[in-house]
Design an enzyme around this catalytic site. Structure first.
Site, mmCIF file in Angstrom:
data_model
loop_
_atom_site.group_PDB
_atom_site.id
_atom_site.type_symbol
_atom_site.label_atom_id
_atom_site.label_comp_id
_atom_site.label_asym_id
_atom_site.label_seq_id
_atom_site.Cartn_x
_atom_site.Cartn_y
_atom_site.Cartn_z
ATOM 1 N N GLU A 287 0.825 -1.197 0.000
ATOM 2 C CA GLU A 287 0.000 0.000 0.000
ATOM 3 C C GLU A 287 0.861 1.248 0.000
ATOM 4 O O GLU A 287 1.970 1.250 0.511
ATOM 5 C CB GLU A 287 -0.900 -0.003 1.243
ATOM 6 C CG GLU A 287 -1.928 -1.111 1.159
ATOM 7 C CD GLU A 287 -2.784 -1.214 2.411
ATOM 8 O OE1 GLU A 287 -3.881 -1.762 2.297
ATOM 9 O OE2 GLU A 287 -2.373 -0.769 3.472
ATOM 10 N N CYS B 272 1.228 -1.906 15.590
ATOM 11 C CA CYS B 272 1.270 -1.595 14.151
ATOM 12 C C CYS B 272 0.705 -2.754 13.343
ATOM 13 O O CYS B 272 1.147 -3.893 13.492
ATOM 14 C CB CYS B 272 2.716 -1.311 13.755
ATOM 15 S SG CYS B 272 2.994 -1.230 11.977
ATOM 16 N N GLU C 64 10.471 -1.524 7.417
ATOM 17 C CA GLU C 64 11.546 -0.791 8.092
ATOM 18 C C GLU C 64 12.630 -0.468 7.048
ATOM 19 O O GLU C 64 13.352 -1.357 6.593
ATOM 20 C CB GLU C 64 12.106 -1.659 9.225
ATOM 21 C CG GLU C 64 13.413 -1.188 9.806
ATOM 22 C CD GLU C 64 13.424 0.279 10.280
ATOM 23 O OE1 GLU C 64 12.476 0.688 10.963
ATOM 24 O OE2 GLU C 64 14.383 0.990 9.953
ATOM 25 N N CYS D 114 -0.823 5.989 9.610
ATOM 26 C CA CYS D 114 0.348 5.226 10.071
ATOM 27 C C CYS D 114 -0.098 4.009 10.849
ATOM 28 O O CYS D 114 -0.967 4.083 11.689
ATOM 29 C CB CYS D 114 1.188 6.059 11.015
ATOM 30 S SG CYS D 114 1.742 7.576 10.306
HETATM 31 N N1 SAH Z 1 9.185 1.073 10.225
HETATM 32 C C1 SAH Z 1 9.377 2.462 10.291
HETATM 33 C C2 SAH Z 1 8.583 3.252 9.274
HETATM 34 C C3 SAH Z 1 7.133 2.872 9.059
HETATM 35 S S1 SAH Z 1 5.992 3.102 10.374
HETATM 36 C C4 SAH Z 1 9.087 2.968 11.673
HETATM 37 O O1 SAH Z 1 8.547 2.216 12.489
HETATM 38 O O2 SAH Z 1 9.453 4.107 11.961
HETATM 39 C C5 SAH Z 1 5.554 4.805 10.347
HETATM 40 C C6 SAH Z 1 5.157 5.367 11.739
HETATM 41 O O3 SAH Z 1 3.837 4.919 12.149
HETATM 42 C C7 SAH Z 1 6.084 4.929 12.863
HETATM 43 O O4 SAH Z 1 6.410 6.042 13.665
HETATM 44 C C8 SAH Z 1 5.232 3.938 13.613
HETATM 45 O O5 SAH Z 1 5.679 3.746 14.909
HETATM 46 C C9 SAH Z 1 3.878 4.575 13.523
HETATM 47 N N2 SAH Z 1 2.764 3.679 13.840
HETATM 48 C C10 SAH Z 1 2.735 2.342 13.761
HETATM 49 N N3 SAH Z 1 1.514 1.867 14.137
HETATM 50 C C11 SAH Z 1 0.758 2.956 14.433
HETATM 51 C C12 SAH Z 1 -0.600 3.135 14.841
HETATM 52 N N4 SAH Z 1 -1.407 2.098 14.988
HETATM 53 N N5 SAH Z 1 -1.039 4.386 15.037
HETATM 54 C C13 SAH Z 1 -0.226 5.454 14.836
HETATM 55 N N6 SAH Z 1 1.046 5.356 14.442
HETATM 56 C C14 SAH Z 1 1.557 4.116 14.241
HETATM 57 FE FE1 SF4 Z 2 7.296 -1.422 13.760
HETATM 58 FE FE2 SF4 Z 2 7.541 0.333 11.729
HETATM 59 FE FE3 SF4 Z 2 7.643 -2.296 11.270
HETATM 60 FE FE4 SF4 Z 2 5.344 -1.174 11.973
HETATM 61 S S1 SF4 Z 2 6.467 -0.775 10.112
HETATM 62 S S2 SF4 Z 2 6.217 -3.104 12.750
HETATM 63 S S3 SF4 Z 2 6.036 0.409 13.382
HETATM 64 S S4 SF4 Z 2 9.063 -1.126 12.488
#
Ligand code: SAH
Ligand code: SF4
Length: 344
Positions: A85, A113, A163, A339
């Site tokens: 997505e 997440c 990531e 997010c």
């Molecule tokens: N993996 C990387 C980038 C993608 S996630 C990372 O974790 O930074 C993008 C952002 O969304 C991150 O800051 C993550 O912690 C946040 N995020 C994940 N699940 C979420 C949720 N359910 N509600 C709000 N933000 C969330």
């Molecule tokens: Fe954690 Fe970012 Fe991976 Fe979601 S996308 S599992 S927030 S590291």
């Protein structure tokens, strides 16, 4: 778009050197959706190109548009059948930010997440990453019913599925292409990469792209809590993240964004606020650290979003501590494109 393949094809077909530049301009600047639209090429060449290759490395399965038309999400089918997505957001009038995925799923498994909960399939190629931006450029251009005056993408954030620092080679290539003036031509300052906290990746960003924005998904100021919700913290704890940021600031003068998702009863108490402030202060360089308080977007996990009151209280405490902090507006929840909601 696979430039290497395009270049090879043009060479093999005896095309003059300038043809490649002409095609790059049409594809990346004018955002044509197919070769047949490029009227400066001969009909024969257009047909050949259509037969030989595609501009995008995936097919578009579905595009969801929020009622306010400020956020859209596309479901893309990769050539091997995997689904990813990508999201387009308009946080400000006439500003369009693309949120790209860097992996199919994510191996880090953060509890809050939905990408993390859906598991990991594979890394994306640089082309699959940058094509997400190309797709939205084309989409904006072809959706004038939205009466979007300035329809081009102005920012790209690596905050979709995956990531980025676990796929560094391809992410690096994609950042190089996004900043290449002959291709996308984004300024480094218009790009942001978000990590759950991989010190090696933070070091590489500082070396290779000191002008590109870095966001760290911190979410907790104490190891015990962070490890419980973010398994990566058992490998790289807060002490290592502090050192990684201190090293980062030796090479880059850019502000780093510390993301903090507000989870009701989990990380939103006064004690949590104090732990967060203590950790942030321990890094030093306070003028270069900015905390973003993020609303938790519902997933099927057990968490609940913090109340407005708790969020404001935490924010005010951080302000009292002379830290720089904002509450970030959440966009896209209605289309499950916010997010953490990307699970294909
Ligand atoms: N993996 C990387 C980038 C993608 S996630 C990372 O974790 O930074 C993008 C952002 O969304 C991150 O800051 C993550 O912690 C946040 N995020 C994940 N699940 C979420 C949720 N359910 N509600 C709000 N933000 C969330
Ligand atoms: Fe954690 Fe970012 Fe991976 Fe979601 S996308 S599992 S927030 S590291």
């Amino acid at each position: 778009m696979n430039i290497t393949k395009l270049e090879k094809f043009l060479g093999e077909n005896g095309q003059p050197k300038f043809r490649l530049e002409q095609l790059k301009k049409a594809i990346f600047k004018e955002a044509v959706a197919s070769f047949s639209e490029i009227s400066t090429l001969s009909k024969d060449l257009r047909d050949e190109l259509e037969k030989e290759m595609k501009i995008l490395s995936f097919s578009v399965e579905k595009v969801l548009v929020a009622k306010d038309k400020k956020s859209m999400k596309a479901l893309l089918k990769l050539n091997d059948g995997n689904l990813i997505e990508t999201v387009l957001l308009s946080p400000l009038e006439n500003t369009w930010s693309v949120c790209v995925s860097s992996q199919v799923g994510c191996p880090l498994g953060c509890e809050f997440c939905s990408t993390g909960r859906s598991g990991f399939k594979r890394n994306l190629t640089a082309e699959e990453i940058t094509d997400q931006v190309l797709f939205w450029k084309q989409w904006l251009k072809n959706n004038f019913e939205f009466k979007i005056k300035n329809y081009d993408v102005s920012k790209v954030v690596y905050m979709g599925m995956g990531e980025p620092f676990l796929n560094w080679e391809q992410v690096k290539k994609s950042l190089t292409d996004l900043t290449d003036p002959k291709l996308f031509g984004f300024g480094a300052r218009s790009l942001s990469v978000s990590t759950a906290g991989i010190p090696e990746g933070i070091a590489k960003m500082a070396e290779d792209f000191p002008q590109i924005n870095l966001a760290l998904s911190l979410h907790f100021g104490v190891d015990e809590k962070r490890s419980a919700c973010m398994p990566i913290n058992r490998q790289y704890d807060l002490t290592e993240l502090r050192e990684a940021l201190q090293k980062y600031f030796k090479l880059s003068n850019r502000q780093v964004f510390l993301e903090y998702v507000m989870l009701d009863g989990i990380n939103d108490s006064q004690k949590d606020a104090e732990a967060l402030a203590r950790f942030v202060k321990s890094i030093g360089k306070l003028q270069l650290l900015h905390i973003n308080l993020i609303r938790y977007n519902a997933t099927d996990a057990k968490f609940k979003a913090s109340s407005k009151e708790h969020t404001l209280k935490l924010k005010n405490y951080l302000l009292d501590q002379n830290l720089s902090v904002t509450i970030r507006k959440s966009l896209g929840e209605e289309i499950q494109g916010a997010c953490g909601q990307l699970a294909a």
